[in-house]
Design an enzyme around this catalytic site. Structure first.
Site, PDB file in Angstrom:
ATOM      1  NE  ARG A 141     -65.463 -43.207  22.221  1.00  0.00           N
ATOM      2  CZ  ARG A 141     -65.663 -44.298  22.952  1.00  0.00           C
ATOM      3  NH1 ARG A 141     -65.076 -45.302  22.561  1.00  0.00           N
ATOM      4  NH2 ARG A 141     -66.830 -44.381  23.644  1.00  0.00           N
ATOM      5  CB  SER A 142     -62.248 -43.963  13.156  1.00  0.00           C
ATOM      6  OG  SER A 142     -61.670 -44.740  13.700  1.00  0.00           O
TER       7      SER A 142
ATOM      8  CE  LYS B 106     -57.909 -53.661  13.630  1.00  0.00           C
ATOM      9  NZ  LYS B 106     -57.042 -53.222  14.664  1.00  0.00           N
TER      10      LYS B 106
ATOM     11  CG  ASN C 284     -54.665 -49.727  11.376  1.00  0.00           C
ATOM     12  OD1 ASN C 284     -53.950 -49.613  10.350  1.00  0.00           O
ATOM     13  ND2 ASN C 284     -54.453 -49.117  12.597  1.00  0.00           N
TER      14      ASN C 284
ATOM     15  CG  ASP D 171     -52.945 -50.547  15.390  1.00  0.00           C
ATOM     16  OD1 ASP D 171     -53.458 -49.337  15.507  1.00  0.00           O
ATOM     17  OD2 ASP D 171     -53.524 -51.541  15.348  1.00  0.00           O
TER      18      ASP D 171
ATOM     19  N   GLY E 118     -48.199 -59.214  28.174  1.00  0.00           N
ATOM     20  CA  GLY E 118     -48.982 -59.576  26.911  1.00  0.00           C
ATOM     21  C   GLY E 118     -48.485 -60.017  25.794  1.00  0.00           C
TER      22      GLY E 118
ATOM     23  N   GLY F   9     -52.192 -59.761  19.605  1.00  0.00           N
ATOM     24  CA  GLY F   9     -52.074 -58.893  18.420  1.00  0.00           C
ATOM     25  C   GLY F   9     -51.492 -57.299  18.894  1.00  0.00           C
TER      26      GLY F   9
ATOM     27  N   GLY G 189     -53.882 -45.096  26.560  1.00  0.00           N
ATOM     28  CA  GLY G 189     -54.325 -45.828  25.149  1.00  0.00           C
ATOM     29  C   GLY G 189     -54.982 -44.991  24.392  1.00  0.00           C
TER      30      GLY G 189
HETATM   31  P1  ATR Z   1     -55.307 -58.346  21.205  1.00  0.00           P
HETATM   32  O1  ATR Z   1     -55.079 -59.037  19.706  1.00  0.00           O
HETATM   33  O2  ATR Z   1     -56.071 -57.275  21.411  1.00  0.00           O
HETATM   34  O3  ATR Z   1     -53.816 -58.239  21.834  1.00  0.00           O
HETATM   35  P2  ATR Z   1     -55.415 -60.978  22.184  1.00  0.00           P
HETATM   36  O4  ATR Z   1     -54.628 -61.593  21.168  1.00  0.00           O
HETATM   37  O5  ATR Z   1     -56.576 -61.789  22.782  1.00  0.00           O
HETATM   38  O6  ATR Z   1     -55.951 -59.588  21.972  1.00  0.00           O
HETATM   39  O7  ATR Z   1     -54.505 -60.801  23.520  1.00  0.00           O
HETATM   40  C1  ATR Z   1     -54.926 -60.330  24.697  1.00  0.00           C
HETATM   41  C2  ATR Z   1     -53.817 -60.444  25.817  1.00  0.00           C
HETATM   42  O8  ATR Z   1     -54.401 -60.386  27.249  1.00  0.00           O
HETATM   43  C3  ATR Z   1     -52.851 -61.949  25.592  1.00  0.00           C
HETATM   44  O9  ATR Z   1     -51.820 -61.547  26.217  1.00  0.00           O
HETATM   45  C4  ATR Z   1     -53.660 -62.669  26.899  1.00  0.00           C
HETATM   46  O10 ATR Z   1     -53.192 -63.590  27.365  1.00  0.00           O
HETATM   47  P3  ATR Z   1     -52.886 -65.175  26.809  1.00  0.00           P
HETATM   48  O11 ATR Z   1     -52.197 -65.096  25.516  1.00  0.00           O
HETATM   49  O12 ATR Z   1     -52.378 -65.931  27.931  1.00  0.00           O
HETATM   50  O13 ATR Z   1     -54.541 -65.389  26.493  1.00  0.00           O
HETATM   51  C5  ATR Z   1     -53.863 -61.571  27.883  1.00  0.00           C
HETATM   52  N1  ATR Z   1     -54.939 -61.859  28.915  1.00  0.00           N
HETATM   53  C6  ATR Z   1     -56.256 -61.854  28.739  1.00  0.00           C
HETATM   54  N2  ATR Z   1     -56.999 -62.066  29.706  1.00  0.00           N
HETATM   55  C7  ATR Z   1     -55.794 -62.221  30.878  1.00  0.00           C
HETATM   56  C8  ATR Z   1     -55.878 -62.729  32.149  1.00  0.00           C
HETATM   57  N3  ATR Z   1     -57.015 -62.853  32.669  1.00  0.00           N
HETATM   58  N4  ATR Z   1     -54.621 -62.797  32.868  1.00  0.00           N
HETATM   59  C9  ATR Z   1     -53.533 -62.690  32.134  1.00  0.00           C
HETATM   60  N5  ATR Z   1     -53.282 -62.114  30.642  1.00  0.00           N
HETATM   61  C10 ATR Z   1     -54.644 -62.210  29.981  1.00  0.00           C
END
Ligand code: ATR
Length: 281
Positions: A18-19, A68, A89, A104, A130, A133, A242
């Protein structure tokens, strides 16, 4: 005659980005000459493409998946924001040097200022869910803003330990199960997981337990109204979405490329929100 400035989004795929709409809106409303284009660049093509950005007529651009990290090798100088987060980014030139930055964090923080005024002084306890990244940037922004009691809960606890380790006096890793207790005390709750994203299950969190003064933020923007934000609004809690973060992260790049600081307005928000809603039907 000098050409009007041109920037682009480099990625593969880029069709969904969407940029171009965001920067196109600002160019038009500010009446500035210039353009923002899509460049589908494969991983194999990226190093050469980034090195010859200026020869291709670009003053810079955004970098998205899967480049990235490769962007670190292409930049002549890495801005501290990108070092802290481990991802670039945004590219722009300073003289002949190609600078790689990450917007970001400033986008995330500016969005909290926009949607949740008072968060800086009233976030005694913060819960970040979470540790991927997105969470690294969020944590960097919160600690830079001076927040001092941040709990990071992640399904894979080691990742929470890794990202909190640079901030031992401000942030601690907790287990994912601790969320149900922490939600009762937190002043600021931020989802950085992919839970709640279109096609994913919602984040298991009961906001009826939250303080009535709690502020809730989500970095997911498709859908615009994540189950977490919908639940928060139903509980009369203040929210930051977001999409606001996405719009604010674009401000810095635009200013560097086109020479004027743009504003995130309700008009821009509505334009992109409509596009997101349309794409979901
Ligand atoms: P990004 O870089 O976009 O943050 P990512 O590195 O894949 O993406 O991180 C996704 C986050 O969502 C992580 O904190 C992940 O938890 P894990 O480190 O345990 O993988 C979390 N996440 C994704 N699916 C999940 C689920 N079903 N339950 C709990 N946490 C989830």
């Amino acid at each position: 005659m000098t050409q009007p400035p041109k920037a682009c989004i480099m990625g593969d795929p880029v069709a969904h980005s969407r940029s171009p709409m965001i920067h196109g809106y600002w160019l038009k409303t500010l009446g500035l000459p210039g353009s923002y284009e899509r460049e589908r660049v494969t991983a194999a093509e990226f190093p050469q493409f980034a090195k010859s950005l200026r020869e291709k007529g670009y003053v810079g651009g955004n970098v998205t998946v899967p480049h990235k990290e490769a962007a670190f090798r292409a930049a002549d100088h890495i801005d501290p924001s990108a070092v802290a987060i481990g991802a670039i980014n945004t590219f722009y030139y300073e003289g002949d040097r190609l600078i790689g930055a990450n917007t970001d964090v400033t986008g995330f923080v500016a969005n909290l200022d926009w949607r949740l005024p008072g968060w800086r002084t009233e976030s005694g306890k913060t819960l970040v869910i979470g540790a991927g990244g997105g969470a690294r940037g969020v944590l960097y922004g919160l600690t830079q803003a001076g927040l001092g009691d941040i709990s990071v809960a992640n399904r894979t606890r080691e990742r929470a330990e890794t990202i909190t380790s640079p901030y031992p006096s401000q942030a601690q890793a907790v287990s994912f199960d601790a969320i149900s207790d922490l939600v009762k005390e937190a002043d600021l709750i931020i989802n950085t997981t992919s839970l709640g994203m279109a096609g994913q299950p919602p984040l298991p969190l009961d906001l009826k337990q939250a303080k009535p003064t709690a502020r809730i933020a989500d970095i997911v923007y498709v859908p615009l109204d994540t189950p977490l934000l919908t639940q928060a609004r139903a509980c009369n809690l203040r929210t930051a979405d977001g999409l606001g973060m996405l719009l604010h992260q674009a401000v810095h790049g635009f200013e560097k490329w086109f020479g004027k600081k743009p504003e995130v307005t309700d008009g821009l928000f509505d334009l992109i929100a409509t596009d997101i809603r349309k794409s979901q039907h």
